[in-house]
Design an enzyme around this catalytic site. Structure first.
Site, PDB file in Angstrom:
ATOM      1  N   HIS A 107      33.617  20.991  29.269  1.00  8.89           N
ATOM      2  CA  HIS A 107      34.257  20.123  30.269  1.00  8.89           C
ATOM      3  C   HIS A 107      33.429  18.854  30.457  1.00  8.89           C
ATOM      4  O   HIS A 107      32.203  18.921  30.576  1.00  8.89           O
ATOM      5  CB  HIS A 107      34.385  20.868  31.601  1.00  8.89           C
ATOM      6  CG  HIS A 107      35.115  20.075  32.637  1.00  8.89           C
ATOM      7  ND1 HIS A 107      36.487  19.927  32.625  1.00  8.89           N
ATOM      8  CD2 HIS A 107      34.671  19.358  33.695  1.00  8.89           C
ATOM      9  CE1 HIS A 107      36.844  19.156  33.639  1.00  8.89           C
ATOM     10  NE2 HIS A 107      35.761  18.793  34.301  1.00  8.89           N
ATOM     11  N   GLU A 140      39.025  32.855  36.381  1.00  8.21           N
ATOM     12  CA  GLU A 140      40.446  32.622  36.658  1.00  8.21           C
ATOM     13  C   GLU A 140      40.724  31.288  37.338  1.00  8.21           C
ATOM     14  O   GLU A 140      41.870  30.881  37.462  1.00  8.21           O
ATOM     15  CB  GLU A 140      41.003  33.787  37.476  1.00  8.21           C
ATOM     16  CG  GLU A 140      41.107  35.033  36.618  1.00  8.21           C
ATOM     17  CD  GLU A 140      41.503  36.256  37.420  1.00  8.21           C
ATOM     18  OE1 GLU A 140      42.504  36.167  38.141  1.00  8.21           O
ATOM     19  OE2 GLU A 140      40.798  37.269  37.322  1.00  8.21           O
TER      20      GLU A 140
HETATM   21  C1  GRF Z   1      37.146  16.964  25.595  1.00 12.32           C
HETATM   22  O1  GRF Z   1      36.700  15.841  26.315  1.00 12.32           O
HETATM   23  C2  GRF Z   1      36.906  18.213  26.409  1.00 12.32           C
HETATM   24  O2  GRF Z   1      35.801  18.149  27.242  1.00 12.32           O
HETATM   25  C3  GRF Z   1      38.152  18.291  27.248  1.00 12.32           C
HETATM   26  O3  GRF Z   1      39.174  17.837  26.411  1.00 12.32           O
HETATM   27  C4  GRF Z   1      38.652  16.955  25.421  1.00 12.32           C
HETATM   28  C5  GRF Z   1      39.093  17.471  24.083  1.00 12.32           C
HETATM   29  O4  GRF Z   1      38.846  16.616  23.019  1.00 12.32           O
HETATM   30  N1  GRF Z   1      38.309  19.626  27.761  1.00 12.32           N
HETATM   31  P1  GRF Z   1      39.050  17.121  21.511  1.00 12.32           P
HETATM   32  O5  GRF Z   1      40.471  17.658  21.384  1.00 12.32           O
HETATM   33  O6  GRF Z   1      38.030  18.178  21.226  1.00 12.32           O
HETATM   34  O7  GRF Z   1      38.854  15.906  20.665  1.00 12.32           O
END
Ligand code: GRF
Length: 190
Positions: A107, A140
């Site tokens: 994240h 969850e």
């Molecule tokens: C990333 O910034 C991740 O942190 C978030 O969604 C984005 C996905 O990018 N959860 P990718 O599809 O891996 O290029």
């Protein structure tokens, strides 16, 4: 450690996993699952010779049924870790409980700050002078599970969303494969 990756879009984190830990560090990505049939992540998986499966919500009566089907496919692949790498659908409680302790997510914020969507935008809009990346176990809630690793980034004065996003992605692409390698190492050593 056999690994499944769930991705909805671009798949740059999947690519980082394939380039940095797949087929080494005791890690093998054996399945890539998407909720979006047009996700670029599926092309990246196919190019690396990895099995793919797509589960569009429209093919199922509801989210629970979709997640049950994903769960069956993942069980059949006999994986020890499921990585959410830009997987944008919220997983049902039953799925999360079924794979408790096996699910991790990346994240783009210093959780618990800015869970959910637009995390990078929110840090900029708030005028924060730092943000970061969190890899955490999935529970969850939305981005509420126990953190495994966090890395902090300073936000430069006047830094644009594009610049910050690029720097955050670079950290994600290093941190997520590192965590996967560490989990594989820990498991191989009991
Ligand atoms: C990333 O910034 C991740 O942190 C978030 O969604 C984005 C996905 O990018 N959860 P990718 O599809 O891996 O290029």
């Amino acid at each position: 450690m056999r690994v499944a990756v769930l991705a909805s879009g671009e798949g740059s984190n999947l690519q980082a996993i394939l380039d940095n830990v797949h087929e080494r560090h005791n890690v093998e990505v054996v399945l890539v699952v998407s909720d979006k049939p047009d996700a670029r992540a599926l092309d990246r998986a196919a190019a690396a010779g990895i099995a793919t499966a797509t589960f569009p919500l429209a093919d199922f009566p509801d989210r629970e049924a979709r997640d049950r089907a994903i769960g069956e496919r993942i069980r059949a692949a006999n994986v020890g870790l499921i990585v959410l790498a830009g997987y944008m659908a919220i997983l049902s409680s039953a799925f999360v409980q079924r794979f408790d302790g096996m699910l991790i997510n990346v994240h783009p914020s210093l959780l618990p700050k800015y869970p959910g969507l637009r995390a990078i935008e929110q840090a900029l809009e708030a005028g924060d002078d730092q943000t970061g990346v969190t890899v955490h176990y999935v529970d969850e809630g939305v981005d509420t599970g126990e953190p495994i690793a966090q890395e902090l980034l300073g936000i430069g004065p006047g830094e644009s969303l594009e610049q910050l996003t690029e720097r955050i992605h670079a950290v994600e692409h290093r941190l997520l494969p590192e965590v996967i390698a560490q989990l594989a190492f820990a498991r191989s050593n009991g």
